[in-house]
Design a protein around this motif. Structure first.
Motif, PDB file in Angstrom:
ATOM      1  N   LYS A  75      -3.780   7.012  11.244  1.00 21.09           N
ATOM      2  CA  LYS A  75      -4.151   5.687  11.757  1.00 21.09           C
ATOM      3  C   LYS A  75      -3.000   4.937  12.423  1.00 21.09           C
ATOM      4  CE  LYS A  75      -3.611   3.133   7.368  1.00 21.09           C
ATOM      5  NZ  LYS A  75      -4.353   2.381   6.336  1.00 21.09           N
ATOM      6  N   ALA A  76      -1.787   5.466  12.370  1.00 18.92           N
ATOM      7  CA  ALA A  76      -0.652   4.793  13.005  1.00 18.92           C
ATOM      8  C   ALA A  76      -0.799   4.813  14.529  1.00 18.92           C
ATOM      9  CB  ALA A  76       0.652   5.448  12.588  1.00 18.92           C
ATOM     10  N   SER A 106      -2.688   5.681  -3.199  1.00 17.31           N
ATOM     11  CA  SER A 106      -2.482   7.137  -3.091  1.00 17.31           C
ATOM     12  C   SER A 106      -2.750   7.657  -1.686  1.00 17.31           C
ATOM     13  CB  SER A 106      -3.376   7.873  -4.098  1.00 17.31           C
ATOM     14  OG  SER A 106      -4.748   7.577  -3.867  1.00 17.31           O
ATOM     15  N   GLU A 107      -3.645   7.009  -0.950  1.00 14.47           N
ATOM     16  CA  GLU A 107      -3.959   7.471   0.403  1.00 14.47           C
ATOM     17  C   GLU A 107      -2.964   6.968   1.437  1.00 14.47           C
ATOM     18  OE1 GLU A 107      -7.930   6.548   1.487  1.00 14.47           O
ATOM     19  OE2 GLU A 107      -8.827   8.012   0.122  1.00 14.47           O
ATOM     20  N   ASN A 108      -2.184   5.980   1.081  1.00 18.65           N
ATOM     21  CA  ASN A 108      -1.270   5.357   2.044  1.00 18.65           C
ATOM     22  C   ASN A 108       0.168   5.347   1.552  1.00 18.65           C
ATOM     23  OD1 ASN A 108      -3.288   4.521   4.048  1.00 18.65           O
ATOM     24  ND2 ASN A 108      -3.992   3.108   2.471  1.00 18.65           N
ATOM     25  N   LEU A 149       5.168  10.028   5.742  1.00 19.24           N
ATOM     26  CA  LEU A 149       3.882   9.348   5.644  1.00 19.24           C
ATOM     27  C   LEU A 149       2.810  10.255   5.070  1.00 19.24           C
ATOM     28  CD1 LEU A 149       3.643   7.488   9.087  1.00 19.24           C
ATOM     29  CD2 LEU A 149       4.813   6.776   7.004  1.00 19.24           C
ATOM     30  N   SER A 150       1.865   9.642   4.378  1.00 20.71           N
ATOM     31  CA  SER A 150       0.679  10.384   3.966  1.00 20.71           C
ATOM     32  C   SER A 150      -0.122  10.781   5.202  1.00 20.71           C
ATOM     33  CB  SER A 150      -0.190   9.516   3.054  1.00 20.71           C
ATOM     34  OG  SER A 150      -0.735   8.435   3.793  1.00 20.71           O
ATOM     35  N   GLU A 151      -1.014  11.737   5.034  1.00 16.45           N
ATOM     36  CA  GLU A 151      -1.836  12.173   6.174  1.00 16.45           C
ATOM     37  C   GLU A 151      -2.668  11.016   6.713  1.00 16.45           C
ATOM     38  OE1 GLU A 151      -5.344  15.448   7.248  1.00 16.45           O
ATOM     39  OE2 GLU A 151      -4.347  15.492   5.287  1.00 16.45           O
ATOM     40  N   GLU A 164       0.819  -1.209   0.000  1.00 18.18           N
ATOM     41  CA  GLU A 164       0.000   0.000   0.000  1.00 18.18           C
ATOM     42  C   GLU A 164       0.855   1.262   0.000  1.00 18.18           C
ATOM     43  OE1 GLU A 164      -2.737  -0.089   3.234  1.00 18.18           O
ATOM     44  OE2 GLU A 164      -3.649  -1.981   2.618  1.00 18.18           O
ATOM     45  N   THR A 165       1.999   1.211   0.678  1.00 12.46           N
ATOM     46  CA  THR A 165       2.849   2.406   0.749  1.00 12.46           C
ATOM     47  C   THR A 165       3.479   2.739  -0.598  1.00 12.46           C
ATOM     48  OG1 THR A 165       4.939   1.284   1.315  1.00 12.46           O
ATOM     49  CG2 THR A 165       3.429   1.815   3.133  1.00 12.46           C
ATOM     50  N   LEU A 166       3.436   1.804  -1.531  1.00 10.24           N
ATOM     51  CA  LEU A 166       3.995   2.029  -2.867  1.00 10.24           C
ATOM     52  C   LEU A 166       2.923   2.313  -3.912  1.00 10.24           C
ATOM     53  CD1 LEU A 166       6.555  -0.917  -2.825  1.00 10.24           C
ATOM     54  CD2 LEU A 166       7.148   1.512  -2.739  1.00 10.24           C
TER      55      LEU A 166
END
Length: 365
Positions: A240-241, A58-60, A233-235, A53-55
């Protein structure tokens, strides 16, 4: 005892989540089937799905530096190594690939063969792209019209395979690494060549083994200059972290239930302590404590809880009887008659006629 809201237990615990330490370093934490899992963690996630997801999401997304991407490429292999063993070219599973930029038009043509294909540029400087291709149609002769082979579908699949093979024949890729992330493997030697290793991660990794009592363990040591930071990190990811009041560099073991309201599944050591649901787990100091199960409270040493708190065993399964004390040790009898399971232990003991056995109806003594 400091307490918080109580939450119901869950029933599918394998999941993974992002965590941030007090210095802004980012980790992926993953737990096996029995937990613990923070009550706010997404369900049915795994460490490799989060990495993906981090790659691609777009949201993550994480804004990886070139140095961090190169770390992920450390275990990459050549295209010739990738296609050994009678490779059929039906798929190019999720890989980070270093490409020949002059051959990018061919790569884009191949990506267009299936609407679900993914092609994302990760670094123009390094010519690194995320590539995940598959043939357009799953074909099956069972009769389901959605998958029934037709002349058009067969030809489209053949054309896609031809283009995927051409990518390798024309040396579009220089190096590639599979992003399947077997975090739960005990040994790096079990991981196939060309697949990312735990030590290749720019995110600190913690894994909770099947025995829920044990703390999660850090899987590798990461230099500070390669560690992903919160600012990358994305917003959505920052929101959520899970935030932990510690430094990952100083903790090779973490019991997540010490800091965050978490659920434990099939704990067998299910208790009520001063009216709050609890379980017995080991903290990094090596001692056993009562910690919240679906709620959060300050950990209480196990023996101290027995001596000075209202502590009552809750049979998790119908086969588990009420609480017993055998020769002064508290626990419960499986199947109503035995064996005896000591509180905070996986060890079982067959009661003897000479044992001093007491049934504890409720709470302390």
């Amino acid at each position: 005892m400091k307490t918080d809201k109580e939450y119901p237990a869950t029933h599918s615990m394998w999941t993974a989540w992002f965590a941030i330490d007090i210095d802004g370093n980012v980790a992926i934490m993953e737990c096996d089937d029995n937990g613990p899992a923070p009550i706010e963690a997404p369900k049915d996630e795994t460490s490799d799905s989060l990495l993906l997801e981090t790659l691609t999401d777009s949201e993550n997304r994480i804004k990886y530096t070139d140095e961090q991407l190169l770390l992920m490429m450390k275990s990459s292999i050549t295209p010739k190594e990738y296609t050994r063993d009678d490779y059929n070219f039906e798929n190019i599973w999720g890989n980070i690939c270093q490409i020949n930029p002059e051959k990018l038009p061919l790569l884009k043509e191949a990506a267009a063969q299936n609407s679900e294909n993914v092609l994302i540029c990760l670094s123009e400087n390094l010519n690194l792209w995320y590539v995940s291709f598959s043939i357009p149609h799953y074909l099956d002769n069972s009769g389901d019209s959605r998958y029934r082979p037709t002349k058009e579908r067969v030809e489209e699949n053949k054309n896609a395979k031809r283009l995927y093979k051409k990518i390798f024949d024309d040396s579009v890729f220089n190096r590639m690494v599979d992003l399947s992330w077997p975090l739960g493997y005990d040994n790096e030697v079990e991981i196939m060549d060309g697949r990312i290793q735990k030590s290749d991660s720019p995110l600190t990794l913690y894994f909770q083994q099947y025995d829920y009592r044990q703390p999660s363990e850090r899987m590798h040591t990461l230099p500070d200059n390669l560690s992903v930071k919160e600012s990358q990190l994305s917003e959505n990811l920052r929101t959520k972290a899970i935030r932990l009041p510690l430094r990952f560099s100083e903790h090779d073991k973490i019991q997540i239930g010490e800091f965050v309201a978490s659920n434990y599944m099939d704990s067998n050591d299910d208790w009520m302590v001063d009216g709050q649901r609890a379980t017995i787990a080991k903290l990094p100091d090596g001692n056993y404590y009562f910690i919240g199960n679906g709620c959060l409270f300050n950990p209480i040493p196990m023996e101290e809880s027995f001596d000075s708190h209202e502590t009552k065993f809750i049979p998790y399964y119908k086969d588990y009887s009420a609480e017993y004390r055998i020769n002064g040790k508290r626990g419960f009898l499986k199947y109503g008659t035995g064996p005896f399971v000591k509180a905070g232990s996986l060890e079982v003991y067959e009661p003897k006629d000479t044992d001093r056995t007491e049934k504890i109806e409720s709470g302390n003594d």
